[in-house]
Enzyme design. Structure first.
Site, PDB file in Angstrom:
ATOM      1  N   ARG A   1       1.247  -1.127   0.138  1.00  0.00           N
ATOM      2  CA  ARG A   1       0.055  -0.026   0.226  1.00  0.00           C
ATOM      3  C   ARG A   1       0.409   0.635  -0.157  1.00  0.00           C
ATOM      4  O   ARG A   1       0.358   2.265  -0.378  1.00  0.00           O
ATOM      5  CB  ARG A   1      -0.849  -0.130   1.185  1.00  0.00           C
ATOM      6  CG  ARG A   1      -1.855  -1.161   1.632  1.00  0.00           C
ATOM      7  CD  ARG A   1      -2.333  -1.381  -0.194  1.00  0.00           C
ATOM      8  NE  ARG A   1      -3.983  -2.670  -0.342  1.00  0.00           N
ATOM      9  CZ  ARG A   1      -4.142  -2.749  -1.442  1.00  0.00           C
ATOM     10  NH1 ARG A   1      -3.217  -3.037  -2.472  1.00  0.00           N
ATOM     11  NH2 ARG A   1      -5.418  -3.917  -1.140  1.00  0.00           N
TER      12      ARG A   1
ATOM     13  N   ASP B   1      -6.601  -0.345   4.790  1.00  0.00           N
ATOM     14  CA  ASP B   1      -6.090  -0.023   3.705  1.00  0.00           C
ATOM     15  C   ASP B   1      -6.445   1.386   3.456  1.00  0.00           C
ATOM     16  O   ASP B   1      -5.466   2.763   2.863  1.00  0.00           O
ATOM     17  CB  ASP B   1      -6.357  -0.331   2.495  1.00  0.00           C
ATOM     18  CG  ASP B   1      -5.719  -1.782   2.039  1.00  0.00           C
ATOM     19  OD1 ASP B   1      -5.015  -2.414   3.048  1.00  0.00           O
ATOM     20  OD2 ASP B   1      -5.909  -2.768   1.215  1.00  0.00           O
TER      21      ASP B   1
END
Length: 412
Positions: free
Chosen positions: A95, A124
């Site tokens: 990420r 996330d």
């Protein structure tokens, strides 16, 4: 006036396809789609056509695999990071790289905002936005799943499918795979759907088709395979004598590990946002690399340096998992880790067999292991006098004796 530009993290799935169209209509903005190639393989097929057909003015599909392996996976593995004793952080570590590239594109395109399709319940969203905050605090972040307007319009999957059909958005939605997946060079994850029941056996015979990167251990070859990994300053640089780049190392180990059913993890983990969630992971190459690296350290790393680094593993893993890759504390720990890896060089031999990774030998030109000192036979070096242990033990026992005496006196 020129329209506002928004850079969207785009996968081409149902959620981000709907979000692309929705952002364009709701914000009357120009949407620039961005997809990071971090090892999704055929999941990238047809993405450019799909994004443009959905309404994107432009799409970036950037090959970040080499950077991912060299600058993200390798440093994390040097740190020995393992979240809650099981998870090798395959999604977590990807990420910050994706968000970093989004920020670079946003600045190059003159965009004022970035957007993502992460839900308001997951990790996330935090990882994307903490990275953006660290690297480009001037950019706004749009998270549709946290907007009441978006949630009212799309309370469920059926409404999203209907919206896609109405707007001729080319997506494939099916109940054939009632779970979500996330794939990259390091791993593939499975969650939600049927996996939300922690009693559900993802490895049962009738669920074998779920797995992508590995065979079931019971279906792996009956013959064990030996491999040798060569390390230089904490990084694997060769496999079975062939020099490889960090990217090639991961690709090669994934293939070898998958063949032997290595790297499957099924766990209930603690999300940063506060809830527990069940995740199933395949990390074949990463499991081999993690094991080999630790064995290389055992031969070449000073004891107290190792213990100091190990004391930081839980903190480091949490920083990666929670999205603090670009935070000053992670960078500070990484500096210590890098220093600790200077002599982690040599060769590790492993035996792979039906889901297991077993040590089969380790050697190094900078080994700290001295058989003459460690031997149970006579020490030819005279470096260790067993009689010295008497005083060593006596001094270490002193505080225990004093403490015990105080407790005994208190009972009288």
């Amino acid at each position: 006036m020129a329209k506002e530009k928004i850079v969207l993290a785009y996968s081409g799935g149902l959620d981000t396809s709907v979000i692309l169209k929705w952002l364009k209509e709701t914000y009357d903005a120009e949407i620039i789609a961005f997809t990071a190639d971090i090892g999704q393989k055929d999941e990238l097929d047809g993405l450019e056509e799909k994004a443009l057909a959905t309404g994107a003015s432009k799409i970036y599909i950037d090959d970040l695999r080499a950077e991912f392996a060299k600058d993200f996976i390798n440093p994390m593995f040097q740190a020995g990071a393992l979240y809650e004793g099981q998870y090798l952080l395959g999604t977590s570590i990807a990420r910050p790289l994706i968000a970093k590239r989004m920020v670079e594109i946003a600045r190059a395109e003159g965009a004022t905002a970035i957007a993502h399709g992460a839900t308001g319940k997951g990790n996330d969203q935090v990882r994307f936005e903490l990275t953006a905050a660290a690297l480009a605090p001037e950019l706004s972040v749009i998270a549709p799943w946290r907007l009441e307007q978006f949630r009212e319009e799309f309370p469920g999957r059926a409404e999203m499918i209907a919206y896609a059909e109405k707007h001729n958005i080319p997506v494939t939605a099916s109940a054939a795979k009632p779970y979500s997946t996330d794939r990259n060079l390091l791993h593939i994850s499975f969650e939600s759907g049927m996996l939300e029941d922690p009693w559900f056996d993802a490895a049962a015979d009738d669920n074998k088709g779920m797995y992508v990167l590995s065979v079931a251990p019971e279906d792996a070859p009956d013959q064990a395979e030996y491999i040798e990994l060569e390390f230089a300053a904490g990084d694997c640089v060769a496999i079975n004598g062939t020099k490889l780049s960090p990217l090639e190392v991961m690709e090669t180990l994934n293939e070898i590990g998958g063949k032997h059913g290595i790297g499957r993890v099924d766990m209930v983990e603690n999300r940063f946002v506060g809830m527990k969630s069940r995740g199933v992971y395949e990390t074949p190459g990463g499991t081999i690399l993690f094991t080999a690296h630790r064995k290389m350290e055992s031969l070449t790393m000073d004891r107290d340096v190792m213990h100091l680094r190990d004391s930081l593993i839980t903190k480091y893993a949490s920083l990666v998992y929670n999205g603090f890759w670009f935070a000053p504390e992670r960078l500070a720990i990484q500096a210590l880790v890098s220093e600790s890896q200077k002599n982690v060089s040599g060769t590790v031999r492993l035996k792979l067999y039906k889901g297991n990774v077993m040590g089969a030998g380790v050697k190094s030109p900078v080994s700290l292991y001295n058989p003459d000192i460690a031997t149970m036979e006579a020490d030819p070096t005279k470096a260790y006098d067993q009689g010295d242990a008497t005083g060593f033990i006596r001094l270490n026992a002193l505080r225990l004796k004093v403490g015990s005496g105080v407790e005994q006196n208190a009972k009288k």
